[in-house]
Scaffold this motif. Structure first.
Motif, PDB file in Angstrom:
ATOM      1  N   ARG A  90      32.096  -3.551  16.131  1.00 41.35           N
ATOM      2  CA  ARG A  90      31.441  -4.454  17.078  1.00 41.35           C
ATOM      3  C   ARG A  90      31.304  -3.805  18.442  1.00 41.35           C
ATOM      4  O   ARG A  90      30.260  -3.926  19.102  1.00 41.35           O
ATOM      5  N   LEU A  91      32.319  -3.103  18.881  1.00 42.28           N
ATOM      6  CA  LEU A  91      32.235  -2.401  20.156  1.00 42.28           C
ATOM      7  C   LEU A  91      31.134  -1.339  20.127  1.00 42.28           C
ATOM      8  O   LEU A  91      30.374  -1.184  21.096  1.00 42.28           O
ATOM      9  N   LEU A  92      31.048  -0.607  19.034  1.00 44.14           N
ATOM     10  CA  LEU A  92      30.014   0.419  18.912  1.00 44.14           C
ATOM     11  C   LEU A  92      28.617  -0.191  18.987  1.00 44.14           C
ATOM     12  O   LEU A  92      27.731   0.319  19.689  1.00 44.14           O
ATOM     13  N   VAL A  93      28.411  -1.291  18.257  1.00 45.67           N
ATOM     14  CA  VAL A  93      27.099  -1.949  18.254  1.00 45.67           C
ATOM     15  C   VAL A  93      26.767  -2.452  19.654  1.00 45.67           C
ATOM     16  O   VAL A  93      25.628  -2.314  20.128  1.00 45.67           O
ATOM     17  N   GLU A  94      27.745  -3.024  20.341  1.00 44.74           N
ATOM     18  CA  GLU A  94      27.509  -3.531  21.697  1.00 44.74           C
ATOM     19  C   GLU A  94      27.191  -2.412  22.671  1.00 44.74           C
ATOM     20  O   GLU A  94      26.533  -2.643  23.702  1.00 44.74           O
ATOM     21  N   GLU A  95      27.643  -1.210  22.368  1.00 46.83           N
ATOM     22  CA  GLU A  95      27.367  -0.058  23.227  1.00 46.83           C
ATOM     23  C   GLU A  95      26.100   0.671  22.817  1.00 46.83           C
ATOM     24  O   GLU A  95      25.798   1.750  23.326  1.00 46.83           O
ATOM     25  N   HIS A 104      23.863  -3.900  10.795  1.00 53.56           N
ATOM     26  CA  HIS A 104      23.390  -3.071  11.898  1.00 53.56           C
ATOM     27  C   HIS A 104      23.388  -1.611  11.425  1.00 53.56           C
ATOM     28  O   HIS A 104      24.106  -1.263  10.476  1.00 53.56           O
ATOM     29  N   PRO A 105      22.589  -0.759  12.070  1.00 55.77           N
ATOM     30  CA  PRO A 105      22.527   0.647  11.646  1.00 55.77           C
ATOM     31  C   PRO A 105      23.907   1.282  11.525  1.00 55.77           C
ATOM     32  O   PRO A 105      24.792   1.041  12.344  1.00 55.77           O
ATOM     33  N   ILE A 106      24.072   2.100  10.464  1.00 52.74           N
ATOM     34  CA  ILE A 106      25.359   2.706  10.135  1.00 52.74           C
ATOM     35  C   ILE A 106      25.272   4.224  10.323  1.00 52.74           C
ATOM     36  O   ILE A 106      24.319   4.864   9.874  1.00 52.74           O
ATOM     37  N   GLU A 107      26.259   4.783  10.964  1.00 52.50           N
ATOM     38  CA  GLU A 107      26.354   6.232  11.146  1.00 52.50           C
ATOM     39  C   GLU A 107      26.556   6.907   9.792  1.00 52.50           C
ATOM     40  O   GLU A 107      27.453   6.535   9.041  1.00 52.50           O
ATOM     41  N   LYS A 164      25.411   1.923  19.860  1.00 53.06           N
ATOM     42  CA  LYS A 164      25.694   3.010  18.920  1.00 53.06           C
ATOM     43  C   LYS A 164      25.689   2.492  17.490  1.00 53.06           C
ATOM     44  O   LYS A 164      25.670   1.284  17.246  1.00 53.06           O
ATOM     45  N   LYS A 165      25.707   3.418  16.537  1.00 53.93           N
ATOM     46  CA  LYS A 165      25.745   3.031  15.127  1.00 53.93           C
ATOM     47  C   LYS A 165      27.185   2.728  14.713  1.00 53.93           C
ATOM     48  O   LYS A 165      28.117   3.393  15.157  1.00 53.93           O
ATOM     49  N   GLN A 166      27.329   1.721  13.879  1.00 49.49           N
ATOM     50  CA  GLN A 166      28.665   1.350  13.426  1.00 49.49           C
ATOM     51  C   GLN A 166      29.166   2.326  12.355  1.00 49.49           C
ATOM     52  O   GLN A 166      28.384   3.026  11.716  1.00 49.49           O
ATOM     53  N   LEU A 167      30.493   2.318  12.149  1.00 49.52           N
ATOM     54  CA  LEU A 167      31.112   3.265  11.222  1.00 49.52           C
ATOM     55  C   LEU A 167      31.407   2.673   9.850  1.00 49.52           C
ATOM     56  O   LEU A 167      31.353   3.379   8.842  1.00 49.52           O
ATOM     57  N   TYR A 168      31.714   1.374   9.797  1.00 50.85           N
ATOM     58  CA  TYR A 168      32.227   0.801   8.554  1.00 50.85           C
ATOM     59  C   TYR A 168      31.341  -0.283   7.945  1.00 50.85           C
ATOM     60  O   TYR A 168      31.662  -0.825   6.887  1.00 50.85           O
ATOM     61  N   GLY A 169      30.232  -0.615   8.595  1.00 46.30           N
ATOM     62  CA  GLY A 169      29.269  -1.561   8.017  1.00 46.30           C
ATOM     63  C   GLY A 169      29.678  -3.016   8.073  1.00 46.30           C
ATOM     64  O   GLY A 169      29.174  -3.832   7.298  1.00 46.30           O
ATOM     65  N   THR A 170      30.549  -3.386   9.014  1.00 47.53           N
ATOM     66  CA  THR A 170      31.048  -4.769   9.054  1.00 47.53           C
ATOM     67  C   THR A 170      30.184  -5.700   9.893  1.00 47.53           C
ATOM     68  O   THR A 170      30.342  -6.922   9.804  1.00 47.53           O
ATOM     69  N   GLN A 171      29.273  -5.148  10.706  1.00 44.22           N
ATOM     70  CA  GLN A 171      28.498  -5.975  11.627  1.00 44.22           C
ATOM     71  C   GLN A 171      27.102  -6.254  11.064  1.00 44.22           C
ATOM     72  O   GLN A 171      26.386  -5.338  10.676  1.00 44.22           O
ATOM     73  N   ILE A 172      26.762  -7.553  11.054  1.00 36.46           N
ATOM     74  CA  ILE A 172      25.527  -8.012  10.415  1.00 36.46           C
ATOM     75  C   ILE A 172      24.564  -8.554  11.470  1.00 36.46           C
ATOM     76  O   ILE A 172      24.985  -9.163  12.456  1.00 36.46           O
ATOM     77  N   LYS A 173      23.278  -8.346  11.244  1.00 43.00           N
ATOM     78  CA  LYS A 173      22.256  -8.912  12.119  1.00 43.00           C
ATOM     79  C   LYS A 173      21.240  -9.678  11.281  1.00 43.00           C
ATOM     80  O   LYS A 173      21.193  -9.542  10.053  1.00 43.00           O
ATOM     81  N   MET A 174      20.438 -10.495  11.956  1.00 42.16           N
ATOM     82  CA  MET A 174      19.397 -11.277  11.305  1.00 42.16           C
ATOM     83  C   MET A 174      18.039 -10.740  11.735  1.00 42.16           C
ATOM     84  O   MET A 174      17.739 -10.674  12.921  1.00 42.16           O
ATOM     85  N   GLU A 175      17.252 -10.321  10.773  1.00 39.23           N
ATOM     86  CA  GLU A 175      15.894  -9.848  11.045  1.00 39.23           C
ATOM     87  C   GLU A 175      14.922 -10.679  10.221  1.00 39.23           C
ATOM     88  O   GLU A 175      14.909 -10.603   8.988  1.00 39.23           O
ATOM     89  N   ASN A 176      14.096 -11.513  10.917  1.00 40.78           N
ATOM     90  CA  ASN A 176      13.133 -12.363  10.211  1.00 40.78           C
ATOM     91  C   ASN A 176      13.816 -13.211   9.131  1.00 40.78           C
ATOM     92  O   ASN A 176      13.352 -13.284   7.981  1.00 40.78           O
TER      93      ASN A 176
END
Length: 306
Positions: free
Chosen positions: A245-250, A270-273, A252-264
């Motif tokens: 979550r901190l990475l996404v807020e900054e 969210h994008p993953i490194e 950056k790409k997340q490392l573990y794939g835990t953060q989700i977004k809504m698109e349409n």
């Protein structure tokens, strides 16, 4: 005599099998928000089997109905359900939100903790643990209603099915704010809670509440969570969620794939490194593969893009 015993064993097995089927029917009704029909299914199973599982489901469903009479019902069946239960699960069950301010809840807490300690050894900081358990319930207690409406939101093209959801969301936010205010005081007093001090379950509550706060608060407390995690004193998922979550807020790409977004109106991570390496990174910190996690938690079918 042997044939009579076999006959009664067969009848008992049929009753248990039938009871499990009715429990599943009740679960399906409950998932749709049909609490009273679900309660009838659980009650039917309890009459047939007298099982602790059915009793626990009656208790948790009755608690969701929020009336005085239903709270009485919830406590009656909860006490029955946990007689032989030495776990701490009832103490952080979100569906018991309507019970935790009732004087009877303290006895549930004390009894479960004593049974747990008899089996697992003493909880070093019991007062902190008990407060954290209640915070978990307050944080998650409106999720049942919220999740039902969020599913309808998706089905209705971005509209909630009832305006009743808005005061529920307001109460959810109020509980989060109260939790944070109290937790900050407890962290100043005790420091970051470790699994050894308060149990793994209670310790996870601190990370849960901080992760629902602001970026500044997460940034302040993440080093404490990270230190506890490196010492084996914090859950991998709680660490991964706050790190991502901190990475996404900054940006950056997340490392573990835990953060989700809504698109349409479609959920996706969210994008993953280096997404092809995400399962390896997750394994290194003690998490399972990403695809099953996303499917189970969010019903997202995910695979690494070619």
């Amino acid at each position: 005599m042997k044939s009579i015993i076999t006959f009664y064993l067969l009848i008992a097995l049929i009753q248990v099998t039938s009871g499990q089927g009715i429990l599943k029917e009740g679960d399906s009704l409950k998932d749709e928000g049909l609490l009273m029909p679900a309660l009838m299914k659980y009650a039917s199973t309890f009459v047939q089997t007298g099982s602790e599982e059915a009793s626990y489901k009656i208790a948790s469903t009755s608690a969701l109905l929020w009336t005085t009479k239903m709270r009485d019902t919830a406590f009656y069946f909860l006490n029955y359900a946990v007689k032989k239960d030495s776990t701490l699960k009832p103490l952080y069950e979100p569906q018991f939100l309507s019970l935790i301010d009732d004087p009877r809840w303290e006895k549930i807490e004390k009894d479960q903790i004593r049974k747990y300690e008899a089996k697992n050894g003493p909880i070093q900081n019991e007062p902190f643990a008990r407060e954290l358990f209640k915070m978990i319930i307050k944080d998650q207690g409106f999720m049942y209603t919220g999740n039902i409406e969020r599913r309808k939101y998706m089905q209705n093209g971005g509209y909630f099915s009832t305006p009743a959801i808005f005061p529920v969301l307001a109460m959810e936010e109020k509980n989060m704010q109260e939790n944070q205010k109290r937790l900050f005081k407890l962290l100043d007093k005790y420091g970051w809670p470790t699994a050894t001090e308060v149990t793994e379950y209670a310790a996870a509550g601190a990370a849960l509440i901080i992760n629902h706060s602001t970026y500044e608060v997460r940034l302040k407390y993440f080093p404490m969570l990270e230190e506890a995690f490196k010492k084996g004193e914090a859950q991998p998922l709680r660490y991964a969620k706050m790190r991502d979550r901190l990475l996404v807020e900054e940006g950056k790409k997340q490392l573990y794939g835990t953060q989700i977004k809504m698109e349409n109106l479609v959920r996706e991570p969210h994008p993953i490194e280096d997404p092809e390496q995400v399962d390896q990174r997750r394994a290194e910190i003690g998490l399972g593969p990403l695809a099953p996690y996303l499917k189970e938690r969010f019903d997202i079918d995910w695979q690494v893009s070619p």
